[in-house]
Design an enzyme around this catalytic site. Structure first.
Site, short mmCIF file in Angstrom:
data_model
loop_
_atom_site.label_atom_id
_atom_site.label_comp_id
_atom_site.label_asym_id
_atom_site.label_seq_id
_atom_site.Cartn_x
_atom_site.Cartn_y
_atom_site.Cartn_z
N PRO A 199 5.64 28.26 65.95
CA PRO A 199 6.79 27.89 64.79
C PRO A 199 8.13 28.48 65.08
O PRO A 199 8.80 29.13 64.27
CB PRO A 199 6.37 28.21 63.51
CG PRO A 199 5.45 29.51 63.64
CD PRO A 199 4.87 29.09 65.15
N CYS A 200 8.87 28.25 66.36
CA CYS A 200 10.29 28.50 66.42
C CYS A 200 11.16 27.85 65.37
O CYS A 200 12.24 28.51 65.44
CB CYS A 200 10.54 28.09 67.80
SG CYS A 200 10.47 26.46 68.19
N HIS A 201 10.94 26.91 64.61
CA HIS A 201 11.72 26.37 63.64
C HIS A 201 11.84 27.43 62.56
O HIS A 201 12.86 26.99 61.78
CB HIS A 201 11.21 25.04 63.29
CG HIS A 201 9.82 25.15 62.73
ND1 HIS A 201 8.72 25.04 63.51
CD2 HIS A 201 9.43 25.27 61.47
CE1 HIS A 201 7.47 25.12 62.86
NE2 HIS A 201 7.91 25.23 61.68
#
Length: 285
Positions: free
Chosen positions: A246-248
């Site tokens: 989850p780089c978001h």
């Protein structure tokens, strides 16, 4: 009269230039520190603060960049590449590639030859995605607009792998994450190709709870490299597995969302969607 910051900047610039010019001699910490008139301890700390990595690590980055060029462009043997890079033998070249690239020099040179990859296209709540896996696990997830370009991007990462257009159990497990609790992530196997630093950053991303946000600085602190926020941002931008890693969930310390490889509008939508899912779950509980 120069300020202390200007003096320090010039010292680090001189050190970087020295490493780049002499990497084939594999200079040690004491040698580089002596060139900029600092003690090894002071130089190590100063370099890490300004460059976001240690002198040894920077030397490794320069060395592996040259080694990769020899292997790919010159088709050099592993032994020749090791010697030309200033390493004592192929075992040190092997260790360098494992540490930085997460693969052996032979695997890098053959570009994934003998690797079998299944890939499939599907729809997610946030757009179309391509999912790919090896026998070891999920190796690639990306949002896309054009199937042909999406497949070409995958093939660029593993140019000599064998590809089969087929969904499998690992794909389904990965896609279930859009519906299931993120606590079930341990059921999903990943096959990631990246440097030791990148792998540490991606592992840190997996520990950000659904519905929560972190910052580049916090991730840098988590991996015990507090001065490496910029390098962390670069590693996050190289994330090969969209949404699942989850780089978001990483934003700027100012509260600004920051960039996202697959578009800031999509990043905003995912963050909002996850927050609402957490709220709904809390309400039910």
């Amino acid at each position: 009269m120069k300020t202390q910051d200007e003096v320090n900047f010039n010292r680090i610039a001189d050190a970087i230039n020295y490493i780049q010019a002499n990497f084939k001699n594999q200079p040690g910490l004491e040698e580089i520190a002596d060139k900029v008139n600092l003690s090894p301890f002071h130089f190590q700390r100063l370099f890490s603060e300004w460059a976001g990595t240690t002198p040894k690590r920077f030397l490794q980055y320069i060395s592996i960049g040259y080694a990769k060029k020899l292997l790919k462009e010159n088709d050099a043997s592993l032994f020749t590449t090791a010697l030309e890079t200033g390493l004592s033998g192929t075992s040190r070249l092997h260790d360098l590639f494992i540490s930085i690239e997460g693969m052996t020099p032979g695997e890098y040179k053959n570009g994934g030859e003998n690797l079998s990859i299944d890939y499939s296209f599907t729809q997610s709540p946030f757009g179309k995605i391509i999912v790919a896996s090896t026998k070891k696990g999920i190796c690639h997830i990306s949002f896309y607009k054009d199937e042909i370009i999406a497949l070409e991007n995958l093939q660029h990462i593993f140019p000599f792998a064998t590809y089969k257009h087929a969904a499998n159990v690992e794909h389904q497990k990965a896609l279930n994450i859009f519906n299931n609790d993120w606590n079930e992530l341990n059921q999903i196997k990943l096959h990631l190709k990246g440097s030791d630093f990148q792998l540490k950053v991606w592992e840190a991303l997996l520990k950000i709870p659904m519905g929560k946000l972190s910052t580049y600085g916090s991730i840098a602190g988590h991996i015990k490299m507090p001065g490496a926020s910029r390098a962390v941002g670069t590693a996050i931008g190289k994330n090969p597995v969209a949404f699942l890693i989850p780089c978001h969930r990483v934003i700027q310390s100012s509260g600004v969302l920051g960039g996202y490889h697959w578009g800031t509008d999509r990043k905003t939508a995912i963050i909002g969607w996850e927050a609402s899912k957490v709220e709904l779950t809390a309400g039910i509980g």
